[in-house]
Design a protein around this motif. Structure first.
Motif, short mmCIF file in Angstrom:
data_model
loop_
_atom_site.label_atom_id
_atom_site.label_comp_id
_atom_site.label_asym_id
_atom_site.label_seq_id
_atom_site.Cartn_x
_atom_site.Cartn_y
_atom_site.Cartn_z
N ALA A 162 -20.70 3.38 10.47
CA ALA A 162 -19.93 4.56 10.90
C ALA A 162 -19.97 5.61 9.79
CB ALA A 162 -18.50 4.16 11.21
N PRO A 163 -19.72 6.86 10.13
CA PRO A 163 -19.70 7.92 9.11
C PRO A 163 -18.69 7.60 8.00
CG PRO A 163 -19.45 8.84 11.31
CD PRO A 163 -19.40 7.36 11.46
N SER A 164 -19.00 8.04 6.80
CA SER A 164 -18.09 7.78 5.67
C SER A 164 -16.81 8.60 5.83
CB SER A 164 -18.78 8.13 4.35
OG SER A 164 -19.07 9.50 4.32
N ILE A 165 -15.78 8.13 5.17
CA ILE A 165 -14.48 8.80 5.21
C ILE A 165 -14.28 9.49 3.87
CG2 ILE A 165 -12.00 8.48 5.47
CD1 ILE A 165 -12.72 5.87 6.99
N ASP A 166 -13.97 10.77 3.92
CA ASP A 166 -13.84 11.56 2.71
C ASP A 166 -12.42 11.58 2.15
OD1 ASP A 166 -16.61 12.66 2.54
OD2 ASP A 166 -16.06 13.38 4.53
N LYS A 167 -11.44 11.42 3.02
CA LYS A 167 -10.05 11.56 2.58
C LYS A 167 -9.15 10.68 3.44
CE LYS A 167 -7.01 15.42 1.42
NZ LYS A 167 -6.85 16.88 1.58
N VAL A 168 -8.24 9.96 2.78
CA VAL A 168 -7.25 9.15 3.48
C VAL A 168 -5.93 9.36 2.75
CG1 VAL A 168 -6.54 6.83 4.15
CG2 VAL A 168 -8.97 7.40 4.07
N LEU A 169 -4.87 9.64 3.52
CA LEU A 169 -3.58 9.86 2.86
C LEU A 169 -2.42 9.65 3.82
CD1 LEU A 169 -2.43 13.10 3.58
CD2 LEU A 169 -4.66 13.44 2.57
N TYR A 170 -1.26 9.41 3.20
CA TYR A 170 -0.01 9.40 3.95
C TYR A 170 0.39 10.85 4.16
CZ TYR A 170 0.83 4.40 3.13
OH TYR A 170 0.74 3.04 3.12
N ASP A 171 0.87 11.17 5.35
CA ASP A 171 1.22 12.55 5.65
C ASP A 171 2.64 12.60 6.20
OD1 ASP A 171 1.41 15.17 6.51
OD2 ASP A 171 -0.59 15.21 7.38
N ALA A 172 3.52 13.20 5.44
CA ALA A 172 4.93 13.32 5.85
C ALA A 172 5.10 14.31 6.99
CB ALA A 172 5.79 13.74 4.66
N LYS A 173 4.09 15.14 7.24
CA LYS A 173 4.20 16.14 8.29
C LYS A 173 3.86 15.61 9.68
CE LYS A 173 3.23 19.89 5.13
NZ LYS A 173 2.27 20.89 4.70
N LEU A 174 3.23 14.43 9.75
CA LEU A 174 2.96 13.85 11.06
C LEU A 174 4.28 13.48 11.69
CD1 LEU A 174 -0.17 11.57 10.54
CD2 LEU A 174 -0.05 13.84 11.53
N ASP A 175 4.46 13.89 12.91
CA ASP A 175 5.74 13.77 13.59
C ASP A 175 5.69 12.61 14.56
OD1 ASP A 175 7.70 16.07 15.63
OD2 ASP A 175 8.22 14.21 14.62
N VAL A 176 6.31 11.48 14.19
CA VAL A 176 6.30 10.33 15.08
C VAL A 176 7.10 10.59 16.35
CG1 VAL A 176 5.85 8.63 13.28
CG2 VAL A 176 8.20 9.19 13.87
N VAL A 177 7.98 11.58 16.33
CA VAL A 177 8.72 11.92 17.54
C VAL A 177 7.76 12.41 18.62
CG1 VAL A 177 10.46 13.46 18.52
CG2 VAL A 177 10.85 12.40 16.29
N HIS A 178 6.73 13.13 18.22
CA HIS A 178 5.74 13.62 19.18
C HIS A 178 4.58 12.66 19.31
CE1 HIS A 178 7.96 17.38 18.29
NE2 HIS A 178 7.89 17.44 19.59
N ARG A 179 4.80 11.40 18.94
CA ARG A 179 3.87 10.30 19.15
C ARG A 179 2.58 10.41 18.36
NH1 ARG A 179 4.19 9.28 25.47
NH2 ARG A 179 2.09 8.66 24.99
N THR A 180 2.61 11.05 17.21
CA THR A 180 1.46 11.07 16.34
C THR A 180 1.75 10.13 15.18
OG1 THR A 180 1.03 13.37 16.91
CG2 THR A 180 -0.03 12.54 14.94
N LEU A 181 1.10 8.98 15.19
CA LEU A 181 1.34 7.97 14.17
C LEU A 181 0.27 8.02 13.10
CD1 LEU A 181 2.19 5.08 16.64
CD2 LEU A 181 3.74 6.71 15.56
N VAL A 228 0.86 -1.19 0.00
CA VAL A 228 0.00 0.00 0.00
C VAL A 228 0.90 1.24 0.00
CG1 VAL A 228 -1.87 1.19 1.20
CG2 VAL A 228 -1.73 -1.30 1.30
N GLN A 229 1.23 1.73 -1.20
CA GLN A 229 2.22 2.80 -1.31
C GLN A 229 1.63 4.16 -1.67
OE1 GLN A 229 5.58 2.41 -0.46
NE2 GLN A 229 4.65 0.57 0.37
N SER A 230 0.51 4.19 -2.37
CA SER A 230 -0.06 5.47 -2.79
C SER A 230 -1.23 5.86 -1.88
CB SER A 230 -0.54 5.39 -4.24
OG SER A 230 -1.67 4.53 -4.32
N ASP A 231 -1.60 7.12 -1.93
CA ASP A 231 -2.75 7.59 -1.16
C ASP A 231 -4.04 6.91 -1.64
OD1 ASP A 231 -1.12 9.22 0.34
OD2 ASP A 231 -1.61 11.04 -0.78
N LYS A 232 -4.12 6.67 -2.93
CA LYS A 232 -5.29 6.00 -3.50
C LYS A 232 -5.40 4.56 -2.97
CE LYS A 232 -7.46 4.96 -7.93
NZ LYS A 232 -7.35 5.07 -9.39
N ALA A 233 -4.29 3.86 -2.94
CA ALA A 233 -4.27 2.50 -2.42
C ALA A 233 -4.58 2.49 -0.92
CB ALA A 233 -2.92 1.85 -2.69
#
Length: 165
Positions: A62-81, A41-46
Protein backbone atom coordinates in the motif's frame (compact mmCIF):
# COMPACT_ATOMS: atom_id res chain seq x y z
CA UNK A 1 -36.87 6.28 24.65
CA UNK A 2 -33.15 7.17 24.59
CA UNK A 3 -31.50 8.08 21.30
CA UNK A 4 -28.31 6.07 20.91
CA UNK A 5 -26.36 8.22 18.45
CA UNK A 6 -23.42 5.85 18.00
CA UNK A 7 -25.61 2.77 17.55
CA UNK A 8 -27.96 3.85 14.78
CA UNK A 9 -28.62 1.05 12.34
CA UNK A 10 -28.22 -1.76 14.88
CA UNK A 11 -31.15 -4.14 15.56
CA UNK A 12 -33.77 -3.06 18.07
CA UNK A 13 -33.08 -6.16 20.19
CA UNK A 14 -29.50 -4.99 20.73
CA UNK A 15 -30.56 -1.40 21.40
CA UNK A 16 -32.96 -2.65 24.09
CA UNK A 17 -30.08 -4.48 25.81
CA UNK A 18 -27.91 -1.36 25.68
CA UNK A 19 -30.70 0.81 27.09
CA UNK A 20 -31.10 -1.68 29.94
CA UNK A 21 -27.36 -1.52 30.71
CA UNK A 22 -27.54 2.29 30.71
CA UNK A 23 -30.62 2.44 32.95
CA UNK A 24 -29.02 0.09 35.51
CA UNK A 25 -25.65 1.91 35.31
CA UNK A 26 -23.91 -1.30 34.18
CA UNK A 27 -22.54 -0.22 30.78
CA UNK A 28 -19.30 1.12 32.25
CA UNK A 29 -18.81 -2.06 34.30
CA UNK A 30 -19.39 -4.20 31.19
CA UNK A 31 -16.74 -2.24 29.28
CA UNK A 32 -14.25 -2.33 32.19
CA UNK A 33 -14.59 -6.10 32.47
CA UNK A 34 -14.22 -6.62 28.74
CA UNK A 35 -11.45 -4.02 28.16
CA UNK A 36 -9.56 -3.50 31.44
CA UNK A 37 -6.29 -2.14 30.04
CA UNK A 38 -5.16 1.17 28.57
CA UNK A 39 -2.55 1.42 25.85
CA UNK A 40 0.87 3.08 26.03
CA UNK A 41 0.70 4.87 22.64
CA UNK A 42 0.53 8.46 23.89
CA UNK A 43 2.62 10.60 21.54
CA UNK A 44 2.24 11.26 17.82
CA UNK A 45 5.65 9.66 17.28
CA UNK A 46 4.57 6.49 19.08
CA UNK A 47 1.30 6.49 17.12
CA UNK A 48 3.22 6.76 13.83
CA UNK A 49 5.37 3.76 14.82
CA UNK A 50 2.26 1.81 15.87
CA UNK A 51 0.53 2.47 12.54
CA UNK A 52 3.69 1.75 10.52
CA UNK A 53 4.10 -1.60 12.28
CA UNK A 54 0.56 -2.68 11.38
CA UNK A 55 0.89 -1.39 7.83
CA UNK A 56 4.11 -3.38 7.38
CA UNK A 57 2.45 -6.52 8.73
CA UNK A 58 -0.65 -6.39 6.52
CA UNK A 59 -0.33 -3.81 3.73
CA UNK A 60 3.29 -3.78 2.57
CA UNK A 61 2.37 -2.81 -0.99
CA UNK A 62 0.00 0.00 0.00
CA UNK A 63 1.13 3.61 -0.42
CA UNK A 64 3.40 4.90 2.32
CA UNK A 65 2.02 7.07 5.10
CA UNK A 66 3.64 10.45 5.54
CA UNK A 67 1.98 11.65 8.73
CA UNK A 68 0.12 10.07 11.65
CA UNK A 69 -1.12 12.01 14.65
CA UNK A 70 -3.71 12.40 17.35
CA UNK A 71 -6.09 15.20 16.46
CA UNK A 72 -8.07 16.99 19.14
CA UNK A 73 -10.16 18.69 16.46
CA UNK A 74 -11.78 15.47 15.23
CA UNK A 75 -15.29 15.58 16.57
CA UNK A 76 -16.52 12.21 17.80
CA UNK A 77 -19.97 13.74 18.20
CA UNK A 78 -20.19 13.95 14.42
CA UNK A 79 -18.96 10.35 14.19
CA UNK A 80 -15.44 11.07 12.99
CA UNK A 81 -13.16 8.77 14.98
CA UNK A 82 -10.29 8.76 12.57
CA UNK A 83 -9.48 10.36 9.26
CA UNK A 84 -7.48 9.21 6.27
CA UNK A 85 -6.57 11.95 3.82
CA UNK A 86 -4.35 12.51 0.83
CA UNK A 87 -3.08 16.08 0.79
CA UNK A 88 -1.88 17.12 -2.68
CA UNK A 89 1.07 19.46 -2.96
CA UNK A 90 3.09 20.72 -5.89
CA UNK A 91 6.69 19.60 -5.55
CA UNK A 92 8.86 20.94 -8.34
CA UNK A 93 6.93 20.28 -11.54
CA UNK A 94 5.04 17.32 -10.07
CA UNK A 95 1.92 16.91 -8.00
CA UNK A 96 2.61 14.78 -4.94
CA UNK A 97 -0.03 13.29 -2.62
CA UNK A 98 0.90 12.98 1.05
CA UNK A 99 -1.07 10.34 2.94
CA UNK A 100 -2.14 11.27 6.47
CA UNK A 101 -3.95 9.38 9.21
CA UNK A 102 -5.47 11.32 12.09
CA UNK A 103 -6.93 9.62 15.14
CA UNK A 104 -9.31 11.38 17.51
CA UNK A 105 -7.45 12.30 20.69
CA UNK A 106 -10.11 10.59 22.81
CA UNK A 107 -8.34 7.33 21.93
CA UNK A 108 -5.26 8.27 23.95
CA UNK A 109 -7.22 7.14 27.00
CA UNK A 110 -8.96 4.16 25.41
CA UNK A 111 -8.39 0.42 25.54
CA UNK A 112 -5.69 -0.89 23.18
CA UNK A 113 -8.31 -2.83 21.21
CA UNK A 114 -10.17 0.39 20.40
CA UNK A 115 -7.04 2.14 19.16
CA UNK A 116 -6.17 -0.89 17.05
CA UNK A 117 -9.67 -0.96 15.54
CA UNK A 118 -9.45 2.71 14.51
CA UNK A 119 -5.96 2.21 13.04
CA UNK A 120 -7.05 -0.90 11.14
CA UNK A 121 -10.07 0.99 9.80
CA UNK A 122 -7.96 3.89 8.55
CA UNK A 123 -5.29 1.59 7.11
CA UNK A 124 -7.96 -0.32 5.18
CA UNK A 125 -8.77 2.95 3.41
CA UNK A 126 -5.33 2.80 1.79
CA UNK A 127 -6.65 -0.11 -0.30
CA UNK A 128 -10.42 0.44 -0.30
CA UNK A 129 -11.84 3.96 -0.25
CA UNK A 130 -15.49 2.97 0.27
CA UNK A 131 -17.07 1.09 3.14
CA UNK A 132 -17.93 -1.91 1.01
CA UNK A 133 -17.66 -5.67 1.42
CA UNK A 134 -13.98 -5.74 0.38
CA UNK A 135 -13.21 -2.98 2.91
CA UNK A 136 -14.72 -4.91 5.82
CA UNK A 137 -13.08 -8.16 4.69
CA UNK A 138 -9.72 -6.37 4.82
CA UNK A 139 -10.53 -5.04 8.30
CA UNK A 140 -11.41 -8.57 9.45
CA UNK A 141 -8.17 -9.88 7.94
CA UNK A 142 -6.12 -7.36 9.94
CA UNK A 143 -8.24 -7.65 13.10
CA UNK A 144 -10.30 -10.87 13.28
CA UNK A 145 -12.77 -9.52 15.90
CA UNK A 146 -13.17 -6.22 14.04
CA UNK A 147 -16.99 -6.12 14.06
CA UNK A 148 -17.31 -6.97 17.78
CA UNK A 149 -14.67 -4.41 18.72
CA UNK A 150 -16.38 -1.79 16.56
CA UNK A 151 -19.66 -2.44 18.38
CA UNK A 152 -17.92 -2.25 21.76
CA UNK A 153 -16.20 0.96 20.69
CA UNK A 154 -19.61 2.42 19.90
CA UNK A 155 -20.77 1.29 23.37
CA UNK A 156 -17.71 3.01 24.86
CA UNK A 157 -18.53 6.25 23.05
CA UNK A 158 -22.16 5.97 24.18
CA UNK A 159 -21.06 5.44 27.80
CA UNK A 160 -18.55 8.30 27.56
CA UNK A 161 -21.14 10.74 26.15
CA UNK A 162 -23.62 9.83 28.92
CA UNK A 163 -20.93 10.27 31.58
CA UNK A 164 -20.00 13.73 30.28
CA UNK A 165 -23.61 14.88 29.98
Amino acid sequence: MQTLTYLQGYPERLLTQVRSLIETNQLGDYLDRRYPGRHEVQSDKALYAYVAERKQAYLRNAPSIDKVLYDAKLDVVHRTLGLHTAVSRIHGGRLKAKKEIRVASVFREAAPEFLEMIVVHELAHLKELDHNKAFYQLCEHMLPDYHQIELDLRLFLTWRSRREA
